[in-house]
Design a protein around this motif. Structure first.
Motif, PDB file in Angstrom:
ATOM      1  N   PHE A  14      26.842   7.826  19.492  1.00 30.44           N
ATOM      2  CA  PHE A  14      27.240   9.210  19.258  1.00 30.44           C
ATOM      3  C   PHE A  14      26.738   9.728  17.920  1.00 30.44           C
ATOM      4  O   PHE A  14      27.214  10.719  17.424  1.00 30.44           O
ATOM      5  CB  PHE A  14      28.767   9.319  19.325  1.00 30.44           C
ATOM      6  CG  PHE A  14      29.263   9.381  20.734  1.00 30.44           C
ATOM      7  CD1 PHE A  14      29.647  10.575  21.292  1.00 30.44           C
ATOM      8  CD2 PHE A  14      29.286   8.249  21.516  1.00 30.44           C
ATOM      9  CE1 PHE A  14      30.083  10.634  22.595  1.00 30.44           C
ATOM     10  CE2 PHE A  14      29.718   8.299  22.824  1.00 30.44           C
ATOM     11  CZ  PHE A  14      30.119   9.502  23.370  1.00 30.44           C
ATOM     12  N   GLU A 127      22.335   6.470  23.040  1.00 33.27           N
ATOM     13  CA  GLU A 127      22.395   7.584  22.086  1.00 33.27           C
ATOM     14  C   GLU A 127      21.472   8.717  22.523  1.00 33.27           C
ATOM     15  O   GLU A 127      21.853   9.896  22.467  1.00 33.27           O
ATOM     16  CB  GLU A 127      21.994   7.102  20.697  1.00 33.27           C
ATOM     17  CG  GLU A 127      21.847   8.210  19.662  1.00 33.27           C
ATOM     18  CD  GLU A 127      21.464   7.663  18.302  1.00 33.27           C
ATOM     19  OE1 GLU A 127      22.131   6.726  17.841  1.00 33.27           O
ATOM     20  OE2 GLU A 127      20.504   8.165  17.708  1.00 33.27           O
ATOM     21  N   SER A 164      33.265   8.065  17.653  1.00 29.65           N
ATOM     22  CA  SER A 164      32.201   7.669  16.729  1.00 29.65           C
ATOM     23  C   SER A 164      32.745   6.770  15.636  1.00 29.65           C
ATOM     24  O   SER A 164      32.120   5.770  15.250  1.00 29.65           O
ATOM     25  CB  SER A 164      31.568   8.916  16.091  1.00 29.65           C
ATOM     26  OG  SER A 164      30.953   9.723  17.053  1.00 29.65           O
ATOM     27  N   SER A 168      31.821   2.938  15.113  1.00 29.59           N
ATOM     28  CA  SER A 168      31.152   2.560  13.863  1.00 29.59           C
ATOM     29  C   SER A 168      31.864   1.429  13.145  1.00 29.59           C
ATOM     30  O   SER A 168      31.313   0.836  12.221  1.00 29.59           O
ATOM     31  CB  SER A 168      31.061   3.770  12.935  1.00 29.59           C
ATOM     32  OG  SER A 168      32.328   4.101  12.401  1.00 29.59           O
TER      33      SER A 168
END
Length: 783
Positions: A14, A127, A164, A168
């Motif tokens: 993302f 992505e 996201s 992450s």
């Protein structure tokens, strides 16, 4: 510039979901006067008629007249068919797809088996695919007329941001990426860059912290920051304030402007409502003769978003806390480490040096303008009320008056030669010639024929939108390049400035085919009236050229991964390509080529011009006269120092709030007072504080969308990018701006690369040497 809504996470899925928004914020004064010198980010009938009977140059190719080869589109345009329900469902589906992929990788690949091909590539392709839908979903909040859809788009963005952050900070995925990174396998340059940035991104997103309270707190901060920035931006976009003025209070403001103001009823009968949108607010500051009108407009604009005061403060506090959790001395150090400048000292030294260089010139300009104000008050019989001060609300007015009186510059007169549609056509012709492109407008039945749904209305988000298919010229291979959209006039709920939005990124699919980019210009130029088309002031011509420059960067980029596509470059370089192109708007031959007097567009416009000018008036030249061009060029550096000192105010405020010596110091910040005090100290202009109001007279930082939209500790990039843009223009293009060979070389060596390689290497490759600031300082007259 640009306000950017790029999700800064470590993993791939993302990273670019919401896309990039490149906004023309106050840019270089030596390049243009695009935004108000002392007002940034003022985020307002007749349906636009964008089809003049003749054009500024040769007519653009339309789909009806296009060569047959231009009708065989290898990729359909996207559909804009989102509903409040569908955007939420689509986002949840995409999140699950990405989460499933990561779970699958963790379950099936052991760290010792991890490779670029079995870890990084699957996530990169995910992505890439995510950007195709995700950018559009996030785009609705900026352009849709449907409040429910805008709200759903905002909610979808929150969901994407939350995922996201979750993604992450997945340590299990990070261990796989780290295993690939440590293997040191030989990769192509762009793949190596992807691996390095992905690996570093995980660390910058908290995985360098030990599992436990600190990492949990960091994740909590990231989620809260995402929510706050989204709400801040939404408040800006949907701001609908305004002021009721009497016609007398608006004396001097052109009728073309006030005729579009809302007419009052009831207690406001006989009054006109100025909104804080650009087409209303800026002309009021620039032309209203009554200083009380200008003062009220400016102060109320600075105080229009009280709901953003606590949001702004909390964001600054949380950013500082997060940076310190990661071991950085402050947020600025964290951000700038990954930019071209690398260190806060480099930025602070640059801004401090420029401030010292500009100070003397600023004082000289201020002295001249104050004397002009004194003489103006005397001519109006107001000399007794002249207090010897020169205020924020004076500057646009007297800057304009100086240009008219001392340089015979009448911006309204010049605008007669720049109807919006013909200016656009002229600009696209410049890009065709320089970069080897062909723009084919898609209209009428051809929209239906190329729409995947078979409904032509579905390929645009609003009836006012224009859409072009973009192609390479024959010498560039005649291949398809992508789609360009133009959405040019204000409407309720629409993004309030001038910006370039990436709608879909370009990249290479897993099967080796190319997905072509889709990009959009979203602007707020005044609407046409029955008697006049939309006419552009020179500053608006430059705005349009700048944003088209971002669009071209987006279109011609050719990268393998969407992560690096187009304007996905570091913040202190992203403005340089478009800033360089602004120079074409100060080139006599190009101004001549772009121009066409609006009276020549149709018999109706000719009649309305004649009615206004008088039946005995001489017929205007079709192209703008050389005398007007000469007068315009002479003004390029007028009051340059004051303009750039204002840019320094924004940049130094940004750095000050993002590099406190301690968190306690950040907690003690009085942000409104700091913003206004720095403004006075740096710009040299008087404020309400000099009238006894104190430095908390307004909260202009709450309208500073850049600082919560991707330019935190990065606003200096508008000034530092000018160093690069001036160097490129004067070294390569100044002698012959329309040199096709150099234009194509620039396209392939700079624009095409996007962020796929280090930006300094891109610059050095194009210039053939290290960049330097000589041309920048010569332009400012402070070499």
């Amino acid at each position: 510039m640009p306000v950017s809504k790029i999700i800064q996470v470590a993993t791939l899925s993302f990273f670019l979901f919401i896309g990039i928004v490149l906004v023309l914020a106050p840019p270089s004064r030596f390049v243009s006067r695009v935004s108000a010198i002392f007002d940034h980010l003022a985020p307002s009938s007749t349906k636009s008629s964008l089809r003049p009977t003749s054009s500024a140059s040769r007519p653009l190719t339309t789909s009806a007249m296009a060569p047959q080869r231009f009708k065989k589109l290898p990729q359909a345009p996207p559909l804009f068919i989102g509903t409040p329900k569908s955007v939420i469902e689509d986002v949840k589906r995409m999140i699950e797809r990405s989460r499933d992929l990561e779970n699958k990788l963790v379950a099936e690949v052991k760290p010792q088996e991890a490779s670029f091909d079995n870890i990084l590539l699957p996530m990169a392709y995910d992505e890439n695919e995510g950007g195709l839908e995700g950018h559009i979903i996030g785009f609705y909040q900026s352009v849709s007329t449907d409040q429910a859809l805008r709200d759903a788009s905002t909610e979808a963005e929150k969901l994407m941001d939350d995922y996201s952050i979750e993604s992450s900070m997945r340590e299990d995925v990070y261990k796989l990426v780290e295993a690939v990174f440590n293997k040191g396998d030989k990769l192509d340059a762009e793949s190596q860059r992807l691996l390095e940035k992905t690996h570093k991104g995980y660390i910058r997103n908290g995985l360098g912290l030990p599992a436990g309270p600190k990492r949990d707190r960091y994740k909590e901060i990231k989620k809260r920051l995402s929510q706050l920035c989204i709400v801040f931006s939404k408040n800006l976009n949907e701001e609908i304030g305004g002021i009721w003025f009497t016609p007398k209070e608006l004396e001097g403001v052109p009728e073309d402007v006030t005729s579009l103001f809302e007419k009052g009823e009831g207690e406001n009968a006989g009054k006109l409502r100025m909104t804080f949108k650009k087409p209303d607010y800026f002309p009021t500051l620039k032309y209203a003769k009554n200083p009380a009108t200008r003062k009220k407009a400016l102060i109320d604009d600075n105080n229009k978003l009280p709901q953003n005061i606590p949001i702004f403060r909390e964001v600054i506090m949380l950013r500082d806390e997060a940076a310190r959790l990661l071991g950085y001395p402050n947020h600025a150090a964290f951000v700038i480490e990954d930019k071209m400048a690398k260190t806060t000292k480099t930025v602070d030294d640059f801004l401090g040096d420029l401030r010292q260089r500009l100070k003397e010139g600023g004082r000289s300009e201020l002295k001249t303008l104050t004397e002009m104000k004194k003489q103006d008050y005397k001519s109006l019989g107001m000399e007794e009320s002249f207090d010897g001060k020169y205020y924020l609300w004076d500057n646009r007015y007297y800057d304009r008056l100086m240009l008219e009186k001392d340089y015979s510059l009448d911006q309204a007169k010049i605008a007669e030669w720049f109807p919006l549609e013909t200016s656009i056509r002229g600009m696209l012709t410049v890009f065709e010639t320089l970069f080897g492109l062909v723009f084919v407008e898609v209209t009428g039945g051809d929209r239906t024929s190329i729409s995947p749904s078979g409904k032509g209305d579905d390929i645009v988000w609003h009836p006012d939108c224009q859409v072009f298919s973009v192609w390479d010229s024959e010498d560039q291979g005649s291949g398809f390049v992508g789609y360009l959209y133009l959405d040019l006039h204000p409407r309720e709920g629409k993004y309030g400035h001038a910006a370039n939005f990436n709608i879909q990124p370009g990249f290479i699919n897993a099967n080796g085919t190319r997905h072509y980019p889709v990009t959009a210009l979203v602007c707020n130029f005044s609407k046409p009236t029955p008697k006049k088309p939309s006419l552009l002031k020179h500053e608006e011509v430059t705005t349009l050229f700048h944003e088209l420059g971002h669009g071209i960067h987006d279109l011609v980029s050719k990268t393998h991964y969407s992560r690096f596509h187009g304007t996905n470059v570091v913040r202190d370089f992203v403005e340089a390509p478009s800033q360089m192109l602004e120079n074409w708007c100060w080139t006599p031959s190009q101004l001549k080529a772009l121009s066409q007097h609006y009276s020549t567009l149709s018999p109706e416009y000719e009649a309305s011009w004649r009615e206004q000018a008088g039946q005995d008036a001489s017929t205007p030249e079709k192209k703008i006269p050389d005398e007007l061009i000469e007068n315009l060029i002479k003004t390029k550096h007028v009051n340059d120092a004051l303009f750039n000192l204002r840019q320094l105010h924004f940049g130094i405020f940004d750095m000050t709030i993002h590099e406190p010596k301690s968190h306690d110091e950040a907690e003690a910040f009085k942000l409104s007072e700091m913003y206004n005090r720095l403004g006075y100290e740096i710009t040299l202009l008087d404020t309400p504080a000099q009238l006894g109001a104190g430095y908390d007279w307004g909260h202009g930082q709450t309208t500073f969308g850049h600082l919560l939209g991707g330019y935190d500790a990065g606003y200096y990039g508008y000034l530092s990018s000018q160093v690069y843009s001036a160097d490129m223009f004067h070294s390569v293009f100044a002698a012959d701006p329309m040199n096709r060979e150099q234009g194509r070389r620039y396209r392939h060596m700079v624009l095409e690369k996007g962020g796929s390689q280090d930006e300094m290497e891109t610059l050095k490759g194009f210039l053939g040497r290290e960049p330097n600031g000589d041309a920048f300082y010569r332009e400012l007259g402070i070499a």
